[in-house]
Design a protein around this motif. Structure first.
Motif, mmCIF file in Angstrom:
data_model
loop_
_atom_site.group_PDB
_atom_site.id
_atom_site.type_symbol
_atom_site.label_atom_id
_atom_site.label_comp_id
_atom_site.label_asym_id
_atom_site.label_seq_id
_atom_site.Cartn_x
_atom_site.Cartn_y
_atom_site.Cartn_z
ATOM 1 N N GLN A 194 0.824 -1.245 0.055
ATOM 2 C CA GLN A 194 0.083 0.018 -0.025
ATOM 3 C C GLN A 194 0.932 1.233 -0.016
ATOM 4 O O GLN A 194 0.609 2.289 -0.808
ATOM 5 C CB GLN A 194 -1.050 -0.110 1.151
ATOM 6 C CG GLN A 194 -2.158 -1.107 0.953
ATOM 7 C CD GLN A 194 -2.788 -1.352 2.317
ATOM 8 O OE1 GLN A 194 -2.216 -0.922 3.619
ATOM 9 N NE2 GLN A 194 -4.004 -1.869 2.253
ATOM 10 N N GLN A 197 1.929 1.690 -3.387
ATOM 11 C CA GLN A 197 0.864 2.394 -4.230
ATOM 12 C C GLN A 197 0.851 3.874 -3.919
ATOM 13 O O GLN A 197 0.601 4.433 -4.838
ATOM 14 C CB GLN A 197 -0.614 1.774 -3.846
ATOM 15 C CG GLN A 197 -0.463 0.047 -4.292
ATOM 16 C CD GLN A 197 -1.781 -0.344 -3.989
ATOM 17 O OE1 GLN A 197 -2.812 0.289 -4.263
ATOM 18 N NE2 GLN A 197 -1.970 -1.469 -3.289
ATOM 19 N N ARG A 232 0.396 -5.343 -7.547
ATOM 20 C CA ARG A 232 -0.780 -6.051 -7.096
ATOM 21 C C ARG A 232 -0.282 -7.421 -6.504
ATOM 22 O O ARG A 232 0.758 -7.869 -6.758
ATOM 23 C CB ARG A 232 -1.729 -6.480 -8.450
ATOM 24 C CG ARG A 232 -1.239 -7.351 -9.229
ATOM 25 C CD ARG A 232 -2.102 -7.836 -10.442
ATOM 26 N NE ARG A 232 -3.224 -8.757 -9.893
ATOM 27 C CZ ARG A 232 -3.847 -9.531 -10.587
ATOM 28 N NH1 ARG A 232 -3.508 -9.636 -12.099
ATOM 29 N NH2 ARG A 232 -4.750 -10.470 -10.205
#
Length: 248
Positions: A194, A197, A232
């Motif tokens: 995360q 990201q 991912r």
């Protein structure tokens, strides 16, 4: 949020994006780090002179910062499914949408693509009704989307890309000037994923900021440029038979 605090909020975002630390600002303003922190926390006490010096650290003038601040707190975040569907079903409309999102002016589109003036005005009027742009006097185009605008996940535009664009985009060895493809693999926790990201999203913001910096260059000096970022939790399906059986 007041305009002043919006400006300081945008300034902090740009400082973080460009890796400028409080200590860098402190040296530039001849202040202590504590004073800099208070200055940016309070916002209202930041003079234009000091603001200008801070902007110089990130290679940006104050006008650019004011513009970023104005646009980052307003604008369209995404389209509806039906709106995206309208774009996909009309290739000319989709092309004009991509052009304006990339900073093309009215004359630029006419110069580069085969549209008559009435046809282009019609397409721009459609984008105006979709709230993507505001078509102003003398065919000036003002974008009405947020810097954080994104296409719907799994929506018509993304599906169109996967079906029509993706194969052509990757049909390259990525060994020419202006091309770069990097794939990395490693073990990573979900919280770390995360954080990555978030960093990728900052890179996207920097991509668009760089495009804005080049807006005053001629069309001959600018070239259509695409960047794809993907991350991912994923394993190659070919190796599924080697995965441990999940217990119910």
């Amino acid at each position: 949020m007041s305009e002043c605090h919006q400006l300081v909020s945008e300034l902090k975002k740009q400082l973080k994006l460009h890796g400028v630390q409080y200590q860098d600002i402190a040296r530039t303003l001849d202040l202590s780090e504590g004073s800099v922190k208070r200055l940016l926390a309070e916002g209202g006490n930041l003079s234009l002179e000091r603001l200008g010096k801070i902007c110089q650290l990130i290679g940006m003038d104050m006008a650019e910062l004011f513009q970023l601040s104005a646009t980052s707190h307003a604008g369209l975040q995404s389209l509806t499914h039906d709106q995206e569907k309208q774009l996909v079903e009309d290739k000319a409309l989709l092309l004009v949408a991509v052009c304006v999102l990339n900073g093309y002016r009215f004359a630029d589109i006419l110069e580069q693509y085969h549209f008559s003036v009435p046809e282009l005005i019609q397409k721009l009027a459609q984008l105006d009704r979709l709230k993507i742009i505001e078509l102003q006097a003398n065919n000036r185009i003002r974008l009405k989307i947020s810097p954080s605008f994104s296409w719907l996940a799994g929506g018509p535009i993304q599906c169109f890309f996967q079906q029509q664009v993706q194969k052509a985009f990757f049909a390259s060895h990525f060994n020419e000037d202006g091309e770069k493809l990097v794939m990395t693999t490693g073990l990573m926790s979900l919280p770390s994923n995360q954080r990555m990201q978030q960093r990728l999203q900052k890179l996207v913001s920097e991509f668009y900021a760089t495009c804005r910096e080049d807006e005053n260059l001629s069309m001959n000096a600018r070239h259509g440029t695409s960047m794809i970022l993907a991350i991912r939790r994923w394993q190659f399906p070919l190796f599924d038979e080697f995965n441990p059986v999940q217990k119910s």
